[in-house]
Write a protein that holds these residues in place. Structure first.
Motif, mmCIF file in Angstrom:
data_model
loop_
_atom_site.group_PDB
_atom_site.id
_atom_site.type_symbol
_atom_site.label_atom_id
_atom_site.label_comp_id
_atom_site.label_asym_id
_atom_site.label_seq_id
_atom_site.Cartn_x
_atom_site.Cartn_y
_atom_site.Cartn_z
ATOM 1 N N ASP A 114 -11.731 1.553 0.617
ATOM 2 C CA ASP A 114 -10.868 1.416 -0.553
ATOM 3 C C ASP A 114 -10.849 2.710 -1.368
ATOM 4 O O ASP A 114 -9.791 3.187 -1.783
ATOM 5 N N ALA A 115 -12.026 3.277 -1.586
ATOM 6 C CA ALA A 115 -12.107 4.521 -2.357
ATOM 7 C C ALA A 115 -11.499 5.681 -1.576
ATOM 8 O O ALA A 115 -10.754 6.504 -2.129
ATOM 9 N N SER B 180 -12.731 -1.484 -8.350
ATOM 10 C CA SER B 180 -12.239 -0.379 -9.173
ATOM 11 C C SER B 180 -11.550 -0.905 -10.430
ATOM 12 O O SER B 180 -11.581 -0.256 -11.475
ATOM 13 N N GLU B 181 -10.946 -2.092 -10.330
ATOM 14 C CA GLU B 181 -10.223 -2.635 -11.481
ATOM 15 C C GLU B 181 -11.140 -3.372 -12.446
ATOM 16 O O GLU B 181 -10.982 -3.276 -13.671
ATOM 17 N N ARG C 52 -16.508 1.882 2.424
ATOM 18 C CA ARG C 52 -15.933 2.757 1.393
ATOM 19 C C ARG C 52 -14.473 3.124 1.689
ATOM 20 O O ARG C 52 -13.991 4.168 1.255
ATOM 21 N N ASN D 75 -8.158 -2.372 -5.508
ATOM 22 C CA ASN D 75 -9.255 -3.276 -5.161
ATOM 23 C C ASN D 75 -9.913 -3.812 -6.425
ATOM 24 O O ASN D 75 -9.789 -3.232 -7.514
ATOM 25 N N ASP E 115 -7.795 5.248 -1.544
ATOM 26 C CA ASP E 115 -7.245 4.989 -2.880
ATOM 27 C C ASP E 115 -6.430 3.697 -2.900
ATOM 28 O O ASP E 115 -5.333 3.647 -3.444
ATOM 29 N N ARG E 116 -7.008 2.648 -2.311
ATOM 30 C CA ARG E 116 -6.328 1.357 -2.273
ATOM 31 C C ARG E 116 -6.675 0.534 -3.499
ATOM 32 O O ARG E 116 -7.792 0.631 -4.014
ATOM 33 N N GLU F 121 3.991 2.904 -5.264
ATOM 34 C CA GLU F 121 3.263 3.678 -6.273
ATOM 35 C C GLU F 121 2.584 2.767 -7.291
ATOM 36 O O GLU F 121 1.451 3.024 -7.710
ATOM 37 N N GLU G 120 0.819 -1.212 0.000
ATOM 38 C CA GLU G 120 0.000 0.000 0.000
ATOM 39 C C GLU G 120 0.856 1.267 0.000
ATOM 40 O O GLU G 120 0.353 2.360 -0.245
#
Length: 289
Positions: free
Chosen positions: A227-228, A237-238, A225, A234, A231-232, A159, A156
């Motif tokens: 992850d959002a 999102s992918e 929420r 997950n 900004d992890r 980059e 985490e």
């Protein structure tokens, strides 16, 4: 004795060696608070299920392995919730350890649980020194680097993150160790059981990503929420919701198919299939249909 009761008793007995009258009272309370009441105990139950499928005779080493794995899981939750990581105020529907006891004691609680995991394995070594040593290596690797829980948390801070590698370390490593340790604790080949744990671990993480995206804090027992917000990396999102659901279903099917031939293979396949139905969050059945 059913597996859940067996695990709870083993955890209480092992924790009793640390939370004794000589232990600082607040630390003793924090240790118990971090472990009880627990969640579904998925990892230790998986460990015992594999041991049973491989014709377990003596419960000493399987119980020790299952207990050590759950202590490491609980320690990882305590550390994950700290302000320097997720800064989560809730865990399992109650205040996180650092909220209830303060940040310094939360750090020490996680550390003490990690140490207690290996002390528990050492205490059981009389039942099989060689097997116990192998278990310590398997479980130790799942906790540290290069691809254990610590490594997963460290991703985490990078980059560029490969989602599969992140999930494999942060979540999958302890699941793979659960299946491998269940086998190793009764003298079976642990490598044959790696894929089962890896697939279930990744499925569990995808399911957690889905819950984080669609469930509220009250349902999850922890902040939603995240992850959002952080900004992890997950699965949602992918892959999107539909893609994540399909990925989850594919992982479960692959996990069941990977179960090696053994005395209890059919029962284990049925058990995992039944329990996997609870992975998908309510409200997403229409996506899966």
């Amino acid at each position: 004795m059913d597996p859940t009761s067996r695990i709870e008793l083993a955890l209480e007995a092992a924790l009793g060696h640390a939370a004794t009258p000589g232990c600082p009272p607040k630390l003793a309370r924090a240790l118990h608070y971090a472990v009880f009441p627990g969640g579904a105990r998925v990892r230790p139950r998986l460990c015992l299920s594999v041991a049973h499928a491989c014709a377990e005779e003596d419960p000493t080493l399987p119980d020790a392995a299952a207990t050590a794995i759950e202590f490491l899981h609980c320690a990882s939750l305590v550390h994950d919730d700290l302000p320097c990581f997720d800064d989560a105020a809730l865990r399992r529907g109650k205040p996180s350890v650092h909220v209830a006891f303060g940040e310094p004691l939360a750090v020490l609680t996680g550390d003490a649980l990690i140490v207690l995991a290996f002390e528990t394995l050492a205490r059981a070594a009389v039942a099989g020194p060689a097997l116990s040593a192998r278990l310590a290596c398997l479980i130790g690797r799942a906790a540290g680097a290069p691809d254990g829980i610590a490594a997963g948390q460290a991703w985490e801070s990078e980059e560029d993150v490969e989602l599969a590698a992140y999930h494999r370390s942060k979540t999958g490593s302890l699941f793979a160790t659960a299946t491998m340790s269940g086998a190793a604790s009764v003298g079976a080949d642990p490598d044959a059981w790696r894929m089962l744990g890896e697939r279930i671990g990744e499925a569990y993480q995808v399911a957690d990503d889905l819950r984080d995206a669609v469930c509220d804090a009250a349902t999850m027992g922890k902040p939603a929420r995240q992850d959002a917000a952080l900004d992890r990396p997950n699965a949602v999102s992918e892959l999107g919701l539909e893609g994540a659901v399909k990925r989850l279903e594919g992982l479960i099917a692959s996990a069941i198919a990977s179960i090696p031939d053994c005395a209890g293979a059919d029962d284990l396949r049925a058990q995992i299939g039944a329990e996997a139905k609870h992975f998908l969050p309510k409200g997403l059945a229409r996506v899966a249909a």
